[in-house]
Design an enzyme around this catalytic site. Structure first.
Site, PDB file in Angstrom:
ATOM      1  N   LYS A   1     106.432 -25.950   8.334  1.00 19.84           N
ATOM      2  CA  LYS A   1     105.544 -25.152   7.061  1.00 19.84           C
ATOM      3  C   LYS A   1     104.076 -25.092   7.192  1.00 19.84           C
ATOM      4  CE  LYS A   1     105.290 -29.389   3.937  1.00 19.84           C
ATOM      5  NZ  LYS A   1     103.865 -29.378   4.093  1.00 19.84           N
ATOM      6  N   ASP A   2     103.689 -26.038   8.150  1.00 24.96           N
ATOM      7  CA  ASP A   2     102.129 -26.114   8.415  1.00 24.96           C
ATOM      8  C   ASP A   2     101.682 -25.194   9.654  1.00 24.96           C
ATOM      9  OD1 ASP A   2     101.885 -28.018   6.470  1.00 24.96           O
ATOM     10  OD2 ASP A   2     101.984 -29.676   8.008  1.00 24.96           O
TER      11      ASP A   2
ATOM     12  N   ARG B   1      98.998 -42.505  -0.618  1.00 26.37           N
ATOM     13  CA  ARG B   1      99.165 -41.524  -1.863  1.00 26.37           C
ATOM     14  C   ARG B   1     100.005 -42.394  -2.983  1.00 26.37           C
ATOM     15  NH1 ARG B   1     100.513 -35.084  -0.628  1.00 26.37           N
ATOM     16  NH2 ARG B   1      99.428 -35.095   1.485  1.00 26.37           N
TER      17      ARG B   1
ATOM     18  N   ARG C   1      95.171 -36.478  -1.375  1.00 23.17           N
ATOM     19  CA  ARG C   1      95.175 -36.246  -0.127  1.00 23.17           C
ATOM     20  C   ARG C   1      95.395 -37.675   0.446  1.00 23.17           C
ATOM     21  NH1 ARG C   1      91.968 -32.720   2.535  1.00 23.17           N
ATOM     22  NH2 ARG C   1      93.236 -33.482   4.383  1.00 23.17           N
TER      23      ARG C   1
ATOM     24  N   CYS D   1      99.694 -21.074   4.264  1.00 20.64           N
ATOM     25  CA  CYS D   1     100.402 -22.332   3.857  1.00 20.64           C
ATOM     26  C   CYS D   1     100.187 -22.804   2.598  1.00 20.64           C
ATOM     27  CB  CYS D   1     100.073 -23.424   4.821  1.00 20.64           C
ATOM     28  SG  CYS D   1     100.208 -23.115   6.544  1.00 20.64           S
TER      29      CYS D   1
ATOM     30  N   ARG E   1     101.349 -24.558  -4.948  1.00 17.68           N
ATOM     31  CA  ARG E   1     102.947 -24.263  -5.539  1.00 17.68           C
ATOM     32  C   ARG E   1     103.175 -25.142  -6.611  1.00 17.68           C
ATOM     33  NH1 ARG E   1     107.319 -26.511  -4.173  1.00 17.68           N
ATOM     34  NH2 ARG E   1     106.444 -27.645  -2.391  1.00 17.68           N
ATOM     35  N   ARG E   2     103.001 -26.522  -5.972  1.00 18.48           N
ATOM     36  CA  ARG E   2     103.759 -27.676  -7.011  1.00 18.48           C
ATOM     37  C   ARG E   2     102.935 -27.683  -8.229  1.00 18.48           C
ATOM     38  NH1 ARG E   2     103.891 -31.745  -1.641  1.00 18.48           N
ATOM     39  NH2 ARG E   2     106.055 -31.000  -1.120  1.00 18.48           N
TER      40      ARG E   2
END
Length: 310
Positions: free
Chosen positions: A84-85, A153, A147, A242, A129-130
């Site tokens: 995805k990256d 996190r 981040r 992305c 998106r989230r």
């Protein structure tokens, strides 16, 4: 003659875990090859304060470009990416050699469920998106940027007293942190980032590297490749990178390929979704077709910056 293959990735704990998982399979299949693991510090690893969307827009490459540069410079022989990256456009001199079987595609919520988050709760996520999907489901909560690697996190969530944290389920599982998941989100209701949960294994295109394609083929999964090709084609047709609010999920079932595409405004107020089936023989056509319908329904108007965190 024993060959040595240097396998490179970004230096995060998750990236190292992904490579270790891959190397376990390659060593078992090719005990005559010496496989060595190398880490490469990327723009996204070195800059932990700038928003990922800003880094992406700056052309810094965030997570993929430095690893690709190491591959092209001959510092490593194989580059492993979270697919995805990896940018949609192939970097000249490289080829995506294999796509291993996909891990869990879903997003996961840690700390609470969508239903049990209290009103006004802060939820950590930096992905547009989230953010949009969260605010669409729970407009009464507050997304806050976060981040860094996954374990920090989680510690940040607990230290700050946030109500929850949104992450990829695959990353949590690969790090042995499945017990931190309080809810996995249905990908047909809450579609993840295109190619989430999948790895991309990249090599150079030179003739001297051709033998690697055959060596690596033991970890290739055709169904995963077909699904992510459809998802990435959808993203490409929307001219999305992305870090735009596009969700997509695809699955191969026999002679059918099912694809869902969704664009959600980052304030959560509007969402456009299209679901279609097509042939696994031409996943790009299905991806482009779904993207076209999304555009017709106004999806491009929903690409905008995230709301300012409270």
């Amino acid at each position: 003659m024993t060959r040595t293959v240097r396998v490179g990735s970004r230096g995060s704990r998750l990236a190292r875990a992904m490579v270790a998982e891959l190397l376990d399979r390659l060593r078992a299949a090719h005990p005559d090859v010496v496989w060595t693991q190398h880490t490469v510090m990327t723009a996204g690893d070195l800059d932990r304060t700038t928003a990922l969307g800003e880094l992406s827009a700056s052309g810094a490459g965030v997570f993929a470009s430095r690893v690709e540069a190491a591959l092209l410079a001959g510092e490593v022989d194989v580059a492993v990416h979270s697919l995805k990256d990896l940018p949609i456009q192939t970097t000249p001199g490289t080829v995506l050699a294999v796509v291993p079987r996909r891990h869990d595609v879903r997003d996961a919520l840690c700390g609470a469920t969508l239903d049990t988050l209290p009103g006004g709760a802060r939820v950590g996520t930096s992905a547009p998106r989230r953010v949009g999907q969260l605010l669409r489901a729970r407009p009464d909560v507050c997304p806050v940027p976060v981040r860094g690697n996954v374990p920090p996190r989680l510690r940040h969530m607990r230290r700050k007293g946030w109500g929850g944290l949104l992450l990829a389920a695959a990353g949590l599982r690969r790090l042995g942190l499945s017990d931190q998941i309080t809810q996995v989100l249905d990908p047909w209701v809450w579609p993840p980032s295109p190619a989430q949960g999948a790895l991309g294994v990249q090599i150079r295109t030179g003739a001297e590297d051709a033998w690697l394609r055959g060596v690596l083929s033991v970890v290739h999964d055709a169904a995963t490749e077909t699904a992510v090709r459809a998802e990435r084609a959808l993203l490409a047709a929307l001219d999305g990178g992305c870090y735009v609010p596009v969700g997509a999920t695809a699955v191969v079932r026999g002679a059918s390929l099912r694809l869902l595409g969704q664009v959600t405004s980052v304030d959560g107020r509007r969402s456009v979704r299209v679901e279609r089936t097509g042939s696994p023989e031409d996943p790009e056509a299905l991806g482009a077709g779904v993207a076209g319908e999304l555009r017709e329904r106004g999806a491009a108007d929903l690409f905008a910056g995230p709301p300012t965190p409270a």
